[in-house]
Design an enzyme around this catalytic site. Structure first.
Site, mmCIF file in Angstrom:
data_model
loop_
_atom_site.group_PDB
_atom_site.id
_atom_site.type_symbol
_atom_site.label_atom_id
_atom_site.label_comp_id
_atom_site.label_asym_id
_atom_site.label_seq_id
_atom_site.Cartn_x
_atom_site.Cartn_y
_atom_site.Cartn_z
ATOM 1 N N ARG A 51 -24.184 65.556 -20.617
ATOM 2 C CA ARG A 51 -24.627 66.883 -21.078
ATOM 3 C C ARG A 51 -24.335 67.972 -20.057
ATOM 4 O O ARG A 51 -24.052 69.104 -20.401
ATOM 5 C CB ARG A 51 -26.129 66.854 -21.364
ATOM 6 C CG ARG A 51 -26.436 66.103 -22.635
ATOM 7 C CD ARG A 51 -27.914 65.955 -22.833
ATOM 8 N NE ARG A 51 -28.482 65.028 -21.852
ATOM 9 C CZ ARG A 51 -29.549 64.276 -22.064
ATOM 10 N NH1 ARG A 51 -30.194 64.356 -23.194
ATOM 11 N NH2 ARG A 51 -29.997 63.457 -21.151
ATOM 12 N N LYS A 158 -28.683 47.334 -18.909
ATOM 13 C CA LYS A 158 -30.078 46.957 -19.075
ATOM 14 C C LYS A 158 -30.957 48.186 -18.817
ATOM 15 O O LYS A 158 -30.497 49.061 -18.096
ATOM 16 C CB LYS A 158 -30.398 45.790 -18.153
ATOM 17 C CG LYS A 158 -31.135 46.107 -16.857
ATOM 18 C CD LYS A 158 -31.601 44.887 -16.150
ATOM 19 C CE LYS A 158 -33.060 44.909 -15.808
ATOM 20 N NZ LYS A 158 -33.498 45.970 -14.898
ATOM 21 N N HIS A 188 -26.630 42.380 -14.245
ATOM 22 C CA HIS A 188 -25.727 42.396 -13.089
ATOM 23 C C HIS A 188 -25.882 41.147 -12.208
ATOM 24 O O HIS A 188 -25.004 40.821 -11.429
ATOM 25 C CB HIS A 188 -25.860 43.688 -12.273
ATOM 26 C CG HIS A 188 -27.065 43.746 -11.375
ATOM 27 N ND1 HIS A 188 -28.306 44.091 -11.825
ATOM 28 C CD2 HIS A 188 -27.209 43.506 -10.056
ATOM 29 C CE1 HIS A 188 -29.151 44.052 -10.826
ATOM 30 N NE2 HIS A 188 -28.522 43.708 -9.724
ATOM 31 N N HIS A 250 -32.989 38.914 -15.082
ATOM 32 C CA HIS A 250 -32.400 38.238 -13.925
ATOM 33 C C HIS A 250 -32.999 36.846 -13.668
ATOM 34 O O HIS A 250 -32.273 35.873 -13.466
ATOM 35 C CB HIS A 250 -32.582 39.081 -12.660
ATOM 36 C CG HIS A 250 -32.159 40.512 -12.825
ATOM 37 N ND1 HIS A 250 -31.081 40.879 -13.585
ATOM 38 C CD2 HIS A 250 -32.658 41.670 -12.317
ATOM 39 C CE1 HIS A 250 -30.943 42.194 -13.539
ATOM 40 N NE2 HIS A 250 -31.887 42.702 -12.791
HETATM 41 C C1 BG6 Z 1 -32.555 45.923 -11.302
HETATM 42 C C2 BG6 Z 1 -34.009 46.316 -11.356
HETATM 43 O O1 BG6 Z 1 -32.153 45.352 -12.510
HETATM 44 O O2 BG6 Z 1 -32.349 45.001 -10.245
HETATM 45 C C3 BG6 Z 1 -34.452 46.903 -10.029
HETATM 46 O O3 BG6 Z 1 -34.196 47.265 -12.394
HETATM 47 C C4 BG6 Z 1 -34.123 45.963 -8.903
HETATM 48 O O4 BG6 Z 1 -35.843 47.196 -10.038
HETATM 49 C C5 BG6 Z 1 -32.671 45.511 -8.957
HETATM 50 O O5 BG6 Z 1 -34.377 46.646 -7.680
HETATM 51 C C6 BG6 Z 1 -32.397 44.419 -7.942
HETATM 52 O O6 BG6 Z 1 -31.027 44.149 -7.910
HETATM 53 P P1 BG6 Z 1 -30.340 43.559 -6.598
HETATM 54 O O7 BG6 Z 1 -28.922 43.330 -6.994
HETATM 55 O O8 BG6 Z 1 -30.517 44.596 -5.517
HETATM 56 O O9 BG6 Z 1 -31.081 42.300 -6.273
#
Ligand code: BG6
Length: 499
Positions: A51, A158, A188, A250
């Site tokens: 936007r 997500k 991820h 995760h």
């Molecule tokens: C995200 C969460 O999906 O993953 C976050 O929304 C979290 O709250 C993050 O901090 C952690 O990812 P990583 O790769 O740093 O372990």
């Protein structure tokens, strides 16, 4: 899963939410690194949509700031940027305005002609989730869900829904416009090399699989601990809490990789079918069991954070005891824990084996044999530890636990591990959905988490345990394991793996 060294077809990557954080910190730095590594053809283009009124020039400036700060290949190791900057253009407009999509379609047509992108399009939704249905609907109305000459895919970030019902509704909205094979839902954690390695470790070796079951394993612990608090996402986080933010996605994905059966082949559907079977076999925690099988905590000081309700009951820490009802895992507890503001940033899977059935060596009084432990370190210091007993030299029958270690950095070099987004974007461009969650998998994961969330958010909830920042979480989490004589283990224990 495909080979990362193969280059991809030229494509246009269209990012919705292009003026946001995710674009600057993750998406564009990953695309830049892929281009530097020769994995994205020079004809590929990025079109940002948002936007905010930005010129192409300002848009490129913002992206370059992200590349400098976050890309694995920064200026100094890759000088692509000044030459590649003009490949990135921007379309400003409202997400609900058909005119935005008309201009976008026109831009895509031009790029196909001028750059040779052949109608290949990857849409990335990096906006707040509330906008996903609107964007998807408008893409459908503008007939951007297919292209005459190439492929069209969509990446959805997500959180995918907020509970089972909303996830199912969103799946319905997505499927009204895109076919499932076009949809790439991101978790991820699945892009992390070490998470992918779990399947290789289990199924590319013969020595571990025979003991990977209830006959030899006592319990499995999955920890995703963070040292950071909720930071600038406080307003969002206070509404979701740790179960929705970390467990539904995760932690359950790591559990699936650890516990699933071997797929017959290494392709997206075979892998995802096995995951879905595993999710279906996890025993649901009934509302009556939530008190006994879960722990919810909040770090001291959370309520003083800006944008957080002064009496917020949101959990920033959670621990669960789960069981899988199948032949391989019957009776083996899986302990999952995750929290913010903990003592270490670590994601690890600890497999604790059973004690020997008969121990013939005379141990000093009060001393017990230490069970074997295998630790898979997802991050940081990605690698593995295998702890086993050896005879302490110069004693009659004393034993000590020693640690056999493998570290990715030692074997492959410090810079060998790509960022998760590099791998995920590359796979989406190639059309390989192995590392993305399928609609049925995501719904099953919500069905496991929903009943716990419901109790946690009701008057029947276990008490909210306040824990100290910099600790391992609330003492109640220790009790979850102590009741059966077990304890949490970590590679960050005082003496190597703390057993
Ligand atoms: C995200 C969460 O999906 O993953 C976050 O929304 C979290 O709250 C993050 O901090 C952690 O990812 P990583 O790769 O740093 O372990």
């Amino acid at each position: 899963m495909s080979q990362t060294h193969l280059t991809t077809e030229p494509a246009v990557i269209i990012i919705f939410g292009a003026s946001g954080d995710l674009t600057q910190r993750k998406l564009v730095p990953a695309l830049h690194t892929l281009a530097c590594d020769g994995l994205l053809p020079m004809q590929s283009r990025i079109v940002g949509v948002a936007r905010t009124d930005l010129s192409d020039q300002d848009f490129r400036h913002n992206l370059f700031e992200g590349v400098k700060a976050y890309a694995r290949r920064r200026p100094g190791t890759c000088e692509l940027w000044p030459r590649s900057a003009e490949r990135h253009t921007y379309v400003a407009g409202s997400y609900d305005d058909p005119e935005t999509y008309r201009r976008l379609a026109e831009r895509l047509r031009q790029l196909d002609e001028e750059a040779g992108t052949r109608g290949n399009r990857l849409f990335c939704l990096a906006t707040p989730p509330v906008l996903y249905p609107i964007i998807i609907e408008q893409l459908g109305k503008a007939e951007l869900n297919k292209s005459g000459t190439g492929w069209t895919r969509i990446i959805i970030e997500k959180p995918f829904g907020n509970d089972f019902e909303s996830a199912r509704q969103l799946n319905g909205q997505v499927h009204a416009v895109f076919e499932e094979h076009q949809v790439f839902r991101i978790d991820h954690y699945l892009g992390k090399e070490t998470a992918q390695n779990i399947l290789f470790f289990r199924f590319a070796n013969t020595i571990f699989e025979p003991v990977w079951n209830r006959k030899y394993i006592d319990n499995i612990q999955i920890t995703v601990a963070e040292t950071v608090g909720v930071g600038h996402r406080a307003g969002y986080y206070d509404k979701v809490g740790v179960l929705r933010d970390m467990f539904q996605n995760h932690l359950l994905q790591l559990m699936a990789l650890t516990a699933m059966e071997s797929p017959a082949s290494f392709n997206a559907d075979a892998i995802r079918n096995e995951k879905v079977k595993m999710f279906s076999a996890i025993r649901h925690i009934s509302s009556g069991d939530v008190l006994e099988c879960t722990v919810r905590g909040q770090y001291r000081g959370y309520r003083e954070t800006e944008e957080i309700e002064p009496h917020s009951q949101t959990a920033t820490y959670g621990a669960l005891e789960l069981f899988i009802d199948n032949w391989r895992w019957q009776g083996v507890p899986f302990y999952l824990r995750s929290g913010k503001m903990l003592t270490n940033k670590t994601s690890e899977i600890i497999v604790q084996f059973q004690r020997p059935p008969h121990f013939m060596f005379p141990l000093p009084p009060g001393r017990e044999i230490t069970p074997n432990v295998l630790a898979l370190s997802i991050q940081p210091d990605e690698g593995m530890h295998l702890c086993f007993e050896v005879k302490t030299p110069n004693t009659l029958a004393e034993t000590r636990s020693v640690d056999m270690e493998f570290h990715y950095a030692d074997a492959f070099g410090a810079d060998a591990l790509p960022d998760a987004y590099e791998r995920l974007l590359l796979d989406a461009i190639k059309g390989d959905a192995s590392l993305f969650t399928r609609s049925d998998g995501i719904e099953l994961a919500w069905q496991l988490i929903d009943p716990i969330v419901q109790v946690w958010e009701s008057s029947k909830s276990p008490p909210l345990a306040i824990y100290e920042p910099g600790s391992w979480g609330p003492p109640e989490a220790e009790d979850l394991l102590n009741k059966t004589g077990r304890k949490w283990l970590s590679v960050h224990g005082e003496h190597g793996i703390d057993v």
